[in-house]
Structures are given as structure tokens and as C-alpha cells.
Design a protein around this motif. Structure first.
Motif, PDB file in Angstrom:
ATOM      1  N   LYS A  64       8.792  11.788   8.589  1.00 16.88           N
ATOM      2  CA  LYS A  64       8.065  11.212   7.467  1.00 16.88           C
ATOM      3  C   LYS A  64       6.896  12.106   7.049  1.00 16.88           C
ATOM      4  CE  LYS A  64       5.347   7.287   5.957  1.00 16.88           C
ATOM      5  NZ  LYS A  64       4.009   7.874   6.066  1.00 16.88           N
ATOM      6  N   MET A 118      -9.614   1.950  -0.814  1.00 15.15           N
ATOM      7  CA  MET A 118     -10.098   3.055   0.022  1.00 15.15           C
ATOM      8  C   MET A 118     -11.617   2.990   0.134  1.00 15.15           C
ATOM      9  SD  MET A 118      -7.490   6.119  -0.989  1.00 15.15           S
ATOM     10  CE  MET A 118      -8.033   6.433  -2.633  1.00 15.15           C
ATOM     11  N   THR A 148      -2.040   1.320  -3.091  1.00 18.44           N
ATOM     12  CA  THR A 148      -3.306   1.818  -2.556  1.00 18.44           C
ATOM     13  C   THR A 148      -4.212   2.168  -3.719  1.00 18.44           C
ATOM     14  OG1 THR A 148      -2.060   2.789  -0.742  1.00 18.44           O
ATOM     15  CG2 THR A 148      -4.324   3.495  -0.983  1.00 18.44           C
ATOM     16  N   ILE A 149      -5.098   1.251  -4.043  1.00 17.57           N
ATOM     17  CA  ILE A 149      -5.995   1.471  -5.174  1.00 17.57           C
ATOM     18  C   ILE A 149      -7.282   2.095  -4.638  1.00 17.57           C
ATOM     19  CG2 ILE A 149      -7.071   0.342  -7.168  1.00 17.57           C
ATOM     20  CD1 ILE A 149      -5.115  -1.924  -6.817  1.00 17.57           C
ATOM     21  N   VAL A 209       6.502   8.015 -11.841  1.00 13.90           N
ATOM     22  CA  VAL A 209       6.366   7.782 -10.405  1.00 13.90           C
ATOM     23  C   VAL A 209       7.501   6.892  -9.927  1.00 13.90           C
ATOM     24  CG1 VAL A 209       3.889   8.138 -10.229  1.00 13.90           C
ATOM     25  CG2 VAL A 209       4.754   5.869 -10.779  1.00 13.90           C
ATOM     26  N   VAL A 210       8.089   7.278  -8.809  1.00 10.69           N
ATOM     27  CA  VAL A 210       9.203   6.516  -8.258  1.00 10.69           C
ATOM     28  C   VAL A 210       8.947   6.235  -6.790  1.00 10.69           C
ATOM     29  CG1 VAL A 210      10.903   7.482  -9.830  1.00 10.69           C
ATOM     30  CG2 VAL A 210      10.471   8.604  -7.654  1.00 10.69           C
ATOM     31  N   VAL A 211       9.690   5.279  -6.280  1.00  9.75           N
ATOM     32  CA  VAL A 211       9.613   4.943  -4.862  1.00  9.75           C
ATOM     33  C   VAL A 211      10.878   5.462  -4.192  1.00  9.75           C
ATOM     34  CG1 VAL A 211       9.802   3.022  -3.252  1.00  9.75           C
ATOM     35  CG2 VAL A 211       8.168   2.904  -5.124  1.00  9.75           C
ATOM     36  N   VAL A 212      10.721   6.252  -3.150  1.00 11.82           N
ATOM     37  CA  VAL A 212      11.898   6.646  -2.383  1.00 11.82           C
ATOM     38  C   VAL A 212      11.856   5.939  -1.040  1.00 11.82           C
ATOM     39  CG1 VAL A 212      12.348   8.866  -3.443  1.00 11.82           C
ATOM     40  CG2 VAL A 212      10.698   8.709  -1.605  1.00 11.82           C
ATOM     41  N   LEU A 263      -4.353   9.274  -8.510  1.00 11.04           N
ATOM     42  CA  LEU A 263      -5.429  10.164  -8.089  1.00 11.04           C
ATOM     43  C   LEU A 263      -4.751  11.304  -7.337  1.00 11.04           C
ATOM     44  CD1 LEU A 263      -7.845   7.457  -6.665  1.00 11.04           C
ATOM     45  CD2 LEU A 263      -7.897   8.484  -8.930  1.00 11.04           C
ATOM     46  N   PRO A 267       0.808  -1.220   0.000  1.00 14.99           N
ATOM     47  CA  PRO A 267       0.000   0.000   0.000  1.00 14.99           C
ATOM     48  C   PRO A 267       0.840   1.268   0.000  1.00 14.99           C
ATOM     49  CG  PRO A 267      -0.839  -1.556   1.601  1.00 14.99           C
ATOM     50  CD  PRO A 267       0.435  -2.132   1.087  1.00 14.99           C
ATOM     51  N   GLY A 268       2.022   1.221   0.619  1.00 16.10           N
ATOM     52  CA  GLY A 268       2.850   2.416   0.686  1.00 16.10           C
ATOM     53  C   GLY A 268       3.405   2.838  -0.664  1.00 16.10           C
ATOM     54  N   PHE A 269       3.591   1.870  -1.552  1.00 14.30           N
ATOM     55  CA  PHE A 269       4.189   2.170  -2.850  1.00 14.30           C
ATOM     56  C   PHE A 269       3.227   1.840  -3.984  1.00 14.30           C
ATOM     57  CE2 PHE A 269       8.284   0.741  -0.568  1.00 14.30           C
ATOM     58  CZ  PHE A 269       8.428   1.989   0.003  1.00 14.30           C
ATOM     59  N   TYR A 270       2.304   2.673  -4.233  1.00 16.42           N
ATOM     60  CA  TYR A 270       1.408   2.545  -5.374  1.00 16.42           C
ATOM     61  C   TYR A 270       0.537   1.292  -5.330  1.00 16.42           C
ATOM     62  CZ  TYR A 270       4.666   6.110  -6.594  1.00 16.42           C
ATOM     63  OH  TYR A 270       5.434   7.240  -6.533  1.00 16.42           O
ATOM     64  N   LEU A 284       4.845  11.629  -0.824  1.00 16.37           N
ATOM     65  CA  LEU A 284       5.578  10.675  -1.657  1.00 16.37           C
ATOM     66  C   LEU A 284       5.101   9.251  -1.421  1.00 16.37           C
ATOM     67  CD1 LEU A 284       9.239  11.827  -0.967  1.00 16.37           C
ATOM     68  CD2 LEU A 284       7.495  12.957  -2.335  1.00 16.37           C
ATOM     69  N   PHE A 285       4.371   9.034  -0.331  1.00 18.98           N
ATOM     70  CA  PHE A 285       4.017   7.668   0.030  1.00 18.98           C
ATOM     71  C   PHE A 285       2.518   7.430  -0.124  1.00 18.98           C
ATOM     72  CE2 PHE A 285       7.679   8.937   2.645  1.00 18.98           C
ATOM     73  CZ  PHE A 285       8.612   8.074   2.112  1.00 18.98           C
ATOM     74  N   SER A 286       2.198   6.158  -0.271  1.00 18.61           N
ATOM     75  CA  SER A 286       0.787   5.737  -0.337  1.00 18.61           C
ATOM     76  C   SER A 286      -0.008   6.569  -1.337  1.00 18.61           C
ATOM     77  CB  SER A 286       0.121   5.831   1.032  1.00 18.61           C
ATOM     78  OG  SER A 286       0.841   5.095   1.968  1.00 18.61           O
ATOM     79  N   ARG A 287       0.608   6.903  -2.442  1.00 13.82           N
ATOM     80  CA  ARG A 287      -0.143   7.665  -3.434  1.00 13.82           C
ATOM     81  C   ARG A 287      -1.282   6.796  -3.959  1.00 13.82           C
ATOM     82  NH1 ARG A 287       5.087   9.976  -6.601  1.00 13.82           N
ATOM     83  NH2 ARG A 287       5.354  11.907  -5.426  1.00 13.82           N
ATOM     84  N   PRO A 288      -2.509   7.271  -3.850  1.00 13.11           N
ATOM     85  CA  PRO A 288      -3.617   6.446  -4.317  1.00 13.11           C
ATOM     86  C   PRO A 288      -3.637   6.361  -5.843  1.00 13.11           C
ATOM     87  CG  PRO A 288      -4.418   8.553  -3.507  1.00 13.11           C
ATOM     88  CD  PRO A 288      -2.953   8.534  -3.263  1.00 13.11           C
ATOM     89  N   VAL A 289      -3.994   5.206  -6.330  1.00 17.26           N
ATOM     90  CA  VAL A 289      -3.982   4.994  -7.775  1.00 17.26           C
ATOM     91  C   VAL A 289      -5.288   4.350  -8.195  1.00 17.26           C
ATOM     92  CG1 VAL A 289      -1.485   4.649  -7.776  1.00 17.26           C
ATOM     93  CG2 VAL A 289      -2.987   2.682  -7.611  1.00 17.26           C
TER      94      VAL A 289
END
Lengths: 542, 637
Positions: free
Chosen positions: B152, A179, A174-175, B566-569, B174, A169-172, B158-163
């Protein structure tokens, strides 16, 4: 001699130069003058003290360096070997095999697991015999398995989202449908928020350690399910046990903890009560109003596992909070199973926003695991909609009707004991203990003192696991030969903290007709009688 | 719209049945498949580049799985036998970078404490949940949550970006807006399509169209969405058995066991493998699920330095000679647990090294192939395949379906005795829900298409590899027989795969594309002067950022580009304090042009953020792009 002196001269000269340079650079450090003055004056007053302080400094440095080396190597028990000796020891060492082959009983058990050919549902076909059977083993409480609307919604989702979430969920991962489901669960239960885990079993064993740390106190029921046991094991908190589903015993333990705390005068630690709504192991139900009263009185937080009551108990399946008409927000962490209750996959924890957000960073199996597939989340959301409409469609009413029908028939069978409560869609069946004395010792509490630090109850009920399981397995086979699929409650013997009593676990479903349930219950009852008579156990029971 | 695309895809499938011998390609008019959906703006993310009529285009949605036809951009993922296994060369940045990193953290921590100090006095209500109140201890004390709240939270965007949609080659974000110091967020309602270099979609099976998705649809029709219960109770369907056999065949083991969640595969199975009196030797960077499982098992644990064979050997000699602590009894068994591919480092386990130690020290080897299965090896069978080592020499192979197969859950594979024992004694069999049928279908369909279904087997496909290496190597290669194709008997009767999936041609294509992309990006970044970690063949490529302030800058700049990326840090605590990094996960679905885009973006941002501190001669980005094929083949230095 002069030669030596001459030879040493540059060395002495260099040393004194180095000393001067060191002194100079030392004084350049801001604040160094203070230290120097301190050392000088303390040396003047008490030369012994300088020595002591020097020793202390050496000790501190050696401790610091010491702790970096591995404890084992320097410990008392470390034996120094030569390389050759080590080689010999390595050659000599013979490990046990990785896994022991299963014994005959275990093999038979594994072979007897029913496998459904095709879709699971109320009347599936079995692999092997090819017979169609009545299914009282699979979790299909509200009859959502095979629901066409859910299938359509799942396919629609598949065509938009694909299957996997391909990320935590932390890395893309979370659809939006995750939610949505979290919101659906929260608003269905009436809590501020909810968080979704991708496996029901792994939910609570991650929720507990997210909050309970070393030094915290967890008060647990002795009859909790395996997932909770694993959760408290990983939390490393202080555990106190109370008797299974006995709130008086809980009061005793809470008082005891409070007394202990006052004695120690320690700082306030987090305190939790962990128990189940409807117990997985026997289907008993906790007295929630009393429990809430206690937790408020003693200022504990409540972690309630509703894995088997969410989706079944209460008017629309909201679980115990609905059944007792208590706002769900009174339960601090309400854990439920999306897999069991909504026929999808995963689990959730509902609570306040603070509680939920905390888990988004600290819930191990939430953070480190891929999010659940989108179509399973959508199926679960659809399941909630069906439950919400259940007063109109009568789905859960049918389920309760079926539970009553089965209990009605089996309650009349002398050798069957039903520990489960009437609201539970899981009905456990015990072999009724053969002698009446045993029965009483199991029910009454004697003078023996409850030991809250041990998981073992003060009066452990007496039953012989192996023989009862063997009998129950006979009964299962007998039922299957009459077209009724049931299962023994499978437990990992030797791994449970308190061995639950062997039972047959019926999972009732709204998708079954009442007559089918009556028929199935009759078959089960007959099988009990036949098998136990064959064993000569009935005679004793009479 | 989706349904229309789907029917289109299937129509093409039918037409290729009769016409084409290379079934994974279609005539170029297929760009209509990529017509806009959801009001997407038309750009390079959704529209394939125009092709000349002589070229053929894929029958995939360009936004999910990019069209990349040039056969030059392919590679086979295999370790050259006899060559030493590359261990990670970790390059240190200049001292001023290290110093400024420490200073940054110090600064952040000071500011954080100051804000706490004043906040608690001025706006006490905001801190109530962090302090003891009403006789309740704080759920999460201000001390425990300091890092989360003060470090954080500053970069929460940068985190938990909803898609939404498919996490394929591109992904639809989103958009969010933050307020009140990032404590509140809400969706703005707008969306951004971005190049997705972050999802674990190594083989590009995250698709809403195509053969696998069609199979899953059929699976849902047949089985519904749930198997209703635990495996040992009422939750076993025939489908589970079929999938288990296929998985065992795929990885080359006798038997396998499925689990409905990847994390739970480790956390519920490891306790059944070892207990008191056993020792687990674990790589220091092993995944949280392994640590969770080991802690539950009650076995003793020792750790060795990441992927360091000397450290492992020294530890083995110590523990075997010393025996159990205090009693000095010999260990009942020793299980060494390593990962095939480390998800934060991109390092590949030194399997040949471990196998040599295994022969000598008689430990059992558990390889977690969560990231490497499907992603490595000429046949996608993971690290064993990559190093041409027979999987049977490894005792326990674990992996997940989330990554390369676009599904969910995990498996454990090993000998029949072992797996049966885990079936009976593992936690998940008795208590956890079984894997759901749609997920099983995706697993079977994607796996079968990587393996190719027998018959027919293309005659040119070699089963064993003989190269002109030293004798010992040749023996090793000859001894290595890769686990083979999927016999039709292992697939469900109703499952119909389109021919290009069935014959394994598309699977091979995907493997080769992934191998090329991985190596190209990894070497490309190094040539540009970045410090990267990991093995050049790893599809996970961490690029070191060091300074905490550069994480949000990098991520936001990437997203703000004309072609958003989109990248993961990742930073402390997932990594050591100084080595904050951005982590790329390439996929077979990326085209070479996508990697070019990414390299250009990194080049520009790298200059702006002063990230190029790697050793060696620097190349210009245009030169890297131009010489991509030579770089990947290792023809230029």
C-alpha cells in the motif's frame, strides 16, 4: 476369447501410449528426475514405505478437500433429512418475535427521559411542562454549549465546506479542518499526533481491537465503561481483571501474568493495561503516576480512556496528565471524547506517530466510517482554544468551584454517598447503604482470592438494582418538579460485565452560577431525604 | 465571498417566489454566482457552459451542483415489475490478465521481502517499531504490517488525499509531496480543483449554499452545535423527536431511531436485536460495521454467497432443519442481514427474491440501506421503493445520512415495539452522544425537500402506479403505496425552506438526474468495452482494473488530465486479490457533460492501460456520447 483380446488390444495400446506420454511429459518438468530417483530408490529399499507415503499423500489431499466443505455438514452432529422432512421442519418452526415489548418499568423509564425544547444549555426549557430548569444532566462542562463564537465559526465553516464530509477519511473525506483539529489536539496534549473518530463512544471500542489481537494480554480494571468492555470483547485477546481502581490488585495481576508467561515460555506477546482516567461509572480517578510506574516496570502499554477527564480535569482541561503533571507521551494511547469535553462530536486517540498511523489503516470505525462534518471539527478546535485560555477566563476554575459547592452541600446529607473524586466534573450519587456491615464489606478486602480471569469482583458489593433504581428515579422526578434537571446514570442492565451500582449522575457546568449549584444541590439533597424517608430507609440508615 | 454568494442566492429565492412557477430555475444571469473563489482558474469545473438567453440556469454554484437543464437527461429509477432481477454478470478477463496480476503480486511480495531482509540488516533503526525491543512485543509486527508497508505504501498518494471545501460536483485537493519512499508527506500549499466522481454525494446535497445550508445556519443559531449528552440522559432535544418522526415517514415505517454515526448504527444496534440462540445470516460482502455488530451480539453467524438466492435458500433449509449446533434446538430467531446497495460491487440486493424466501422461511429481514436510501427508487426511498415493495414487509430498515443527504449519522426504522426496545437496549441510547443539531437540520431539510411538504401536493403526482403488466404484478403495484410526502406538522416551526425545495420539485429533479447519470455512465462504460460490476441503475460503478500496477496509473492519469478527475481505487484486502478496481460514485450534481468528460477520460486511459476486455461490440466514445439518451432508455442494443 480372441475376440475379446482383439477388442481390448486398442485399449491396452492406448493405455500404454498414454503412460509413455505421461512419463515423457513428467520428465520434461525440471527437477522431476530427482523425484523419480527418490521414489525409485526408496521403493527399492523399503516397499512398505512407498505405500505409507502414498497413503499420506491421499490423506493430505483429502484433508485439503475436506476443509473446503462446511464443517457442520460433515460434522458428527449433522443429521441428514429428506427434502420433505426439511419442508415440514420449516413449516413447524416458529421464531420468537423480533423484539419483546418493553415492560412497564422500562416504558416508564423511557417516558421519563427529559426532552429539551430548543437549545441545550445551563437553563433549558423542557418539552411537556414548558418549564425552565437548571440543567445538571447534560454534558456542558466548560460551558461551551451555545457559545456565540463557536456558533459563528460553525456557520463560517458551513458556508465554506457544506455540512457532510460525504466519504470516509481514506477516500476524500480527509478535510483540512480534520487535520487542523488533530494537530490542535496533539499540540494541546503534547503528543506527537492524534487521530479523530466520528463518534466518542465508538472510539475506544475501535482503538483497542486495532492493537490487541488474539493471544495478546489485556489487563483491565473491573469498573471500566461499556465502550471499553465492547472493545476488549471484540479484540479476542486474553483478558485479566484487576479490582476497580486498586493498583495493588493490578500489581498482583501483573505478577500473575508474568509468572504464567514464564511457565509457558511462550513468545513475547503484546501486553496492555486498559483503564479510565476518571471512571464513567463512578467518577473515581486513577492514580496515574503509580500506574505509569507500573506499566513501565512491567513493560505494558497503557490505553487510557480520558473521555470524562479531557476537557474538565487539570488546569486547562488537558486531563489527568496535566493534573498529575506527567507528559502525555507517557500514555501510549490516550483516548478522549471530543463530544463530552469540547461539546462537539466524535472522539480521538492521541499518541506517537506510529500509534496514530497504525489506526489510520486498522481502526475499524475510522476506516469504515464517514469523517465527521467539517463544522463540528472546527467547533472542537474553537473549544480547545477556549480551554487554552481558561486560566485567563477562569472557565474551568468556575467549574471546579461549582463541583466543590455541590459536593459541599451533598456531602452533608446522610443518605447520599459520593464515590466520585473531587476533580471529577461528573458527580455520582449513591444511596448510602442502609447497614454499616454492608458498607464495610464493600470497602475492605477480605481473604477471598482475586480471580483475574473473571470480571466479577471477589467481594461483590451488595445492592438491589431494581429497588435502588426505582428510588433514584423517584428522586429524579422530585428534583424535576423543583426545577432541577438531573438524571439517573443509564445502564444497560444485563449487558454490563459487572453491574455498576445505580446512581444519579450529575454533570456540572461552568455555565451555572455558584448559587444555582448550591440551590440545585439542596433540592437534590432534600429529594434524597424525602424519598428515602418515605420508603422508610432512613430509619435503617440511622 | 461566501456570504455574498449566500445573499445572492437568497435574493433569487425571493424573486422566484413572486415570478416563477418553476421555482428551481432562474434566469441565466446567475452565472455570476459562479464567479471565481480562492483564485480558482476559470474552467469547465467552475464555469457553467454558456447558455442561450431562452434557457434558464440553476441557482446553484456550478462547482458544487452542476447546471444541466436538458430534460432529456433524466430518468426514473424503478425496477420494471415482472422482469427478472438482474444479478451481476461477472465477466472474466483474458487469462493473460489474470496471470500477470498474480505475477505482479508475487513480484511485489518478493521485492518487499527482499527489502525487509536487507533493511533489517542495514538500517535497523527503521524497523525498531516492528520488532520486539526492550521487553515490548512489536505493536504491529513486520509480518502483520507487510501488506501495508510493502504494497500500500507504494501507492499512498492515491489514498487519504486531503481536501478542502465542499465535496460536491467538484472538489478542491490540497496537493501533497512525498519523500523517503512515501513515508513522509507534506502539503505543497497549492491546490487542484478536480471533478469529483468519488464522494458519496448521490443527491448532491453537499452544498455550502442553497436552501439546506440556509436551514442549517438557522439551526445552528437556534440550537448551537451540540445536544450535550446521550439520548437517554441529558442529550435529547425536541429536534431529535421531530427528525425521528420524519425519517420514519420517509422510509415508510412506524418509528425510527437516530444514531450519531453511521458505523455505530450497526455496531451498537445489532447487539440489541439478537443474541445467544439467534442466528444471523449475512451476505458474504456485508460491511465491516455489520460484522462488528454481529460479533458483539454473540449470535451465531452464517454467510451466504453474495446476493445468491439459491445459496441463501439452501442455507436456510439447512439451518432451520438442523437447529442450533450440537443441541439441535430450534433457533430462537433468524435475522437475514443484507445491504440494499453494495458499496464495493454496485450490486443491488435481489429484494423480490428475498421477500419470497422470507414468506416461506419466516426469518426477519434487516436491510442496510446505507448507500441505497435516497439514491434509488422513483421517490428516493431506497430499494423497497425501487422494487415497489411495501417497506412494512421488511422488518428492519437501516440507513445512513452521510451519503444521499449530505449529513452524518444513521437511523434504524421498524415497528414501534422494535424501535422502543432498541431505544432502551441499544448501546447508543445510554452511552453514545446524540446527533448534533446542525446535522439534524441538514437531515430534515434535505429529506423534506426530497419528499415535498404537504400541502400543497401537485395534482399530477401519482401516488400509485398501474402499468399494463401481468395480473400478479398489477396487484403488487397497486398494493405498493409509496411512503408519501412530509406533513408540515412533522417539520420544526422555524424551518423555512425555499419553495422549490418545499414542493419537492427540486428533490424530484435530483432523483431523476442521478438515475440518468448512473445508468448513462454504467452503460457507457460497458459500450466502450470495460468490464464493470453491479446493477446498471446503481450510482456506484466499479470498473475492473485487475493488475495492481494499473491502479496508481489509472488514478494518477485521471488526476493529471486537463480537467482533473479524482477517483477511488480499491484493491485487496477490500476486494478479492485479482479484482482490483476503480470505483465511481455518480451524483445528481454531475451534468451530462461531466459524465461525457469522464467517459472520454476512461476511453483514453483504457486504451493506454489495456483495460477494455468486456464482451460485446465496442462503440467509439463519440458514438456513446451522441446516443446517451437512447442508451439510457434502452432503445439501442
Amino acid at each position: 476369447m480372441d475376440d475379446v483380446e482383439a477388442a481390448l488390444k486398442p485399449v491396452v495400446y492406448y493405455l500404454s501410449y498414454a503412460l509413455a506420454a505421461a512419463e515423457y511429459s513428467f520428465y520434461k518438468i525440471p527437477g522431476s528426475a530427482v523425484i523419480a530417483r527418490y521414489v525409485k530408490s526408496s521403493h527399492q529399499n523399503d516397499p512398505g514405505r512407498t505405500l505409507l507415503e502414498l497413503l499420506l499423500v491421499i490423506f493430505a489431499i483429502s484433508t485439503l478437500l475436506h476443509s473446503r466443505t462446511r464443517a457442520d455438514k460433515s460434522g458428527r452432529h449433522f443429521i441428514k433429512f429428506t427434502e420433505k422432512e426439511i419442508d415440514e421442519l420449516v413449516d413447524e418452526w416458529n421464531p420468537e418475535p423480533l423484539a419483546q415489548p418493553l415492560d412497564e418499568d422500562e416504558q416508564a423509564d423511557l417516558a421519563a427521559v427529559p426532552v429539551i425544547a430548543g437549545a441545550s444549555g445551563p437553563r433549558p426549557t423542557l418539552v411537556g411542562t414548558g418549564k425552565t430548569v437548571l440543567n445538571l444532566a447534560s454534558y456542558n462542562f466548560a460551558g461551551l454549549a451555545g457559545n456565540e463564537t463557536i456558533k459563528d465559526r460553525a456557520i463560517e465553516t458551513l458556508r465554506k465546506y457544506g455540512l457532510g464530509s460525504c466519504g470516509p477519511p481514506g477516500f476524500y473525506g480527509t478535510i483540512d479542518v480534520h487535520m487542523d483539529l488533530e494537530r490542535d489536539i496533539a499540540s494541546f496534549l503534547g503528543t506527537e499526533a492524534a487521530i479523530l473518530y466520528s463518534q466518542g463512544f465508538s472510539t475506544i471500542s475501535s482503538v483497542i481491537p486495532a492493537f490487541c489481537k488474539r493471544g495478546d494480554v489485556i489487563v483491565v480494571d473491573r469498573g471500566v465503561n461499556f465502550a471499553i468492555q465492547k472493545g476488549i470483547q471484540i479484540s479476542r485477546s486474553t483478558i485479566r481483571w484487576f479490582d476497580h481502581n486498586d493498583l495493588n490488585s493490578l500489581v498482583e495481576v501483573l505478577e500473575g501474568v508474568e509468572k504464567e508467561r514464564r511457565k509457558r515460555k511462550g513468545p513475547l506477546t503484546r501486553r496492555f493495561i486498559v483503564t479510565e482516567g476518571v471512571f464513567e461509572n463512578d467518577g473515581k480517578m486513577v492514580d496515574l503516576p503509580k500506574l505509569i510506574e507500573l506499566k513501565l516496570k512491567y513493560k505494558y502499554r497503557l490505553i487510557l480512556d480520558e473521555s470524562f477527564s479531557f476537557g474538565t480535569t487539570g488546569r486547562t482541561g488537558r486531563g489527568l496528565t496535566e493534573f498529575y503533571n506527567i507528559p502525555a507521551s507517557q500514555v501510549d494511547m490516550l483516548v478522549g471524547s471530543v463530544a463530552n469535553g469540547l461539546n462537539s462530536s466524535g472522539g480521538f486517540c492521541a499518541g506517537s506517530k506510529v500509534v496514530v498511523d497504525h489506526q489510520r489503516i486498522n481502526g475499524t470505525s475510522f476506516v469504515f466510517s464517514a469523517a465527521m462534518p467539517a463544522l463540528l471539527a472546527v467547533s472542537a478546535s474553537e473549544g480547545i482554544r477556549i480551554l487554552q485560555n481558561s486560566p485567563q477566563t477562569g472557565v474551568l476554575e468556575r467549574l471546579r468551584e461549582n463541583v466543590r459547592a455541590v459536593r459541599g452541600v451533598l456531602g452533608g446529607v446522610r443518605c447520599v454517598e459520593i464515590p466520585s473524586c473531587e476533580e471529577s466534573a461528573i458527580v455520582h450519587l449513591y444511596i448510602r447503604s442502609s447497614s454499616s456491615e454492608e458498607d464495610q464489606s464493600y470497602l475492605t478486602t477480605t481473604s477471598a482470592k482475586n480471580n483475574p480471569t473473571s470480571a466479577q469482583p471477589r467481594n461483590p458489593p451488595t445492592f438491589h438494582i431494581a429497588s435502588e433504581e426505582r428510588l433514584l428515579q423517584h428522586i429524579v422526578a422530585e428534583c424535576l418538579s423543583h426545577g432541577v434537571m438531573v438524571t439517573r446514570a443509564k445502564r444497560l442492565r444485563g449487558q454490563e460485565m459487572v453491574e455498576p451500582r445505580p446512581s444519579i449522575k450529575l454533570a456540572l457546568s461552568a455555565a451555572l452560577k455558584r448559587e444555582e449549584c448550591v440551590f440545585a444541590a439542596t433540592v437534590i439533597g432534600d429529594a434524597f431525604v424525602r424519598v428515602l424517608e418515605g420508603e422508610g430507609r432512613m430509619g435503617v440508615a440511622k | 465571498m461566501v456570504a455574498k454568494l449566500d445573499t445572492q442566492t437568497r435574493r433569487w429565492d425571493d424573486s422566484t417566489n413572486s415570478t416563477s412557477t418553476t421555482p428551481s430555475t432562474y434566469s441565466s444571469d446567475s452565472s455570476s454566482l459562479d464567479s471565481n473563489e480562492d483564485g480558482d482558474s476559470s474552467d469547465e469545473l467552475t464555469q457553467p457552459p454558456p447558455t442561450s438567453t431562452s434557457e434558464k440556469a440553476y441557482g446553484t454554484l456550478h462547482s458544487e451542483f452542476g447546471h444541466c437543464l436538458n430534460q432529456e437527461y433524466r430518468r426514473t429509477s424503478r425496477h420494471t415489475l415482472g422482469s427478472p432481477v438482474k444479478t451481476a454478470e461477472e465477466h472474466d478477463p483474458p487469462y493473460y490478465i489474470l496471470l500477470s496480476t498474480y505475477v505482479s503480486y508475487l513480484f511485489l511480495i518478493c521485492i518487499g521481502h527482499m527489502r525487509d531482509f536487507f533493511g533489517k540488516r542495514l538500517t535497523a533503526t527503521n524497523y525498531i517499531h516492528l520488532m520486539s525491543h526492550d521487553g515490548y512485543a512489536a505493536l504491529n509486527s513486520d509480518f502483520d504490517s507487510f501488506y501495508t508497508r510493502r504494497l500500500k505504501q507504494r501507492i499512498d498518494d492515491l489514498f487519504s488525499r486531503p481536501v478542502t471545501g465542499v465535496p460536491g460536483r467538484t472538489i478542491m485537493l490540497l496537493d501533497r509531496e512525498f519523500s523517503a519512499n512515501n513515508t513522509n508527506q507534506h502539503l505543497t500549499g497549492t491546490r487542484t480543483r478536480a471533478l469529483n466522481i468519488s464522494s458519496y454525494n448521490y443527491l448532491g446535497f453537499a452544498q455550502a449554499t442553497g436552501g439546506c445550508a440556509d436551514a442549517v445556519e438557522e439551526g445552528i443559531r437556534q440550537y448551537g452545535v451540540s445536544a450535550c449528552g446521550a439520548r437517554l440522559e441529558g442529550g435529547s432535544v425536541d429536534f431529535h423527536m421531530q427528525a425521528e418522526k420524519l425519517v420514519a415517514r420517509f422510509v415508510g415505517m412506524e418509528d425510527s431511531l437516530l444514531s450519531s454515526m453511521g458505523f455505530a448504527t450497526n455496531s451498537t444496534i445489532i447487539p440489541a436485536l439478537c443474541g445467544r440462540g439467534s442466528l444471523v445470516i449475512s451476505d458474504e460482502l456485508n460491511h465491516a460495521s455489520i460484522r462488528f455488530g454481529v460479533r458483539l451480539s454473540g449470535a451465531s453467524v452464517r454467510m451466504f454467497k453474495h446476493n445468491d438466492m439459491e445459496s441463501l435458500e439452501a442455507l436456510l433449509r439447512e439451518v432451520i432443519s438442523q437447529g442450533q449446533p450440537r443441541t439441535h434446538r430450534s433457533w430462537r430467531k433468524i435475522v437475514v442481514i443484507v445491504e440494499g446497495l453494495y458499496s464495493m460491487e454496485g450490486t443491488l440486493v435481489n429484494l423480490p427474491g428475498i421477500m419470497a424466501l422470507k414468506d416461506k422461511y419466516k426469518f426477519y429481514l434487516f436491510v442496510d440501506e446505507a448507500h441505497s436510501i435516497g439514491a434509488l427508487g422513483p421517490h428516493g426511498r431506497g430499494v423497497a421503493d425501487y422494487f415497489s415493495i411495501s417497506p412494512r414487509r421488511i422488518d428492519i430498515l437501516m440507513g445512513t445520512f452521510t451519503k444521499s443527504f449530505g449529513a452524518a449519522g444513521g437511523y434504524i426504522a421498524g415497528s414501534k415495539t422494535l424501535i422502543d426496545s432498541l431505544r432502551a437496549h441499544g448501546h447508543s441510547g445510554a452511552y453514545a452522544e446524540s446527533m448534533s443539531p446542525p446535522v439534524l437540520t441538514q437531515v430534515i431539510a434535505s429529506m423534506a425537500s426530497i419528499m415535498g411538504v404537504e400541502p400543497p401536493l401537485p395534482p399530477h403526482s401519482p401516488r400509485t402506479y398501474v402499468n399494463g403488466h401481468a395480473n400478479a404484478d398489477r396487484r403488487a403495484i397497486e398494493a405498493y403505496d409509496y411512503p408519501g410526502t412530509a406533513p408540515t406538522s412533522l417539520l420544526p416551526q422555524w424551518l423555512s425552506l425555499p419553495p422549490h425545495l418545499r414542493d419537492g420539485s427540486e428533490g424530484r429533479e435530483r432523483l431523476r438526474r442521478l438515475a440518468f447519470n448512473a445508468r448513462y455512465l454504467s452503460i457507457g462504460l460497458q459500450k466502450l468495452g470495460f468490464i464493470t460490476y453491479g446493477h446498471p441503475d446503481s450510482p456506484i460503478i466499479p470498473l475492473l482494473l485487475f493488475n495492481p500496477g494499473k491502479m496508481p496509473a489509472f488514478s494518477r492519469m485521471m488526476l493529471a488530465r486537463k480537467t482533473p478527475i479524482v477517483v477511488v481505487v480499491v484493491a485487496y484486502p477490500a476486494t478479492p486479490l485479482v479484482t482490483s478496481r476503480v470505483r465511481f460514485c455518480v451524483s445528481a450534481s454531475h451534468t451530462k457533460a461531466d459524465v461525457d468528460t469522464l467517459l472520454r477520460a476512461c476511453d483514453e486511459i483504457g486504451d493506454a492501460l489495456d483495460l477494455k476486455h468486456g464482451p460485446g461490440k465496442r462503440w467509439s466514445v463519440e458514438r456513446v456520447i451522441e446516443h446517451a439518451v437512447e442508451l439510457v432508455r434502452g432503445e439501442v442494443e
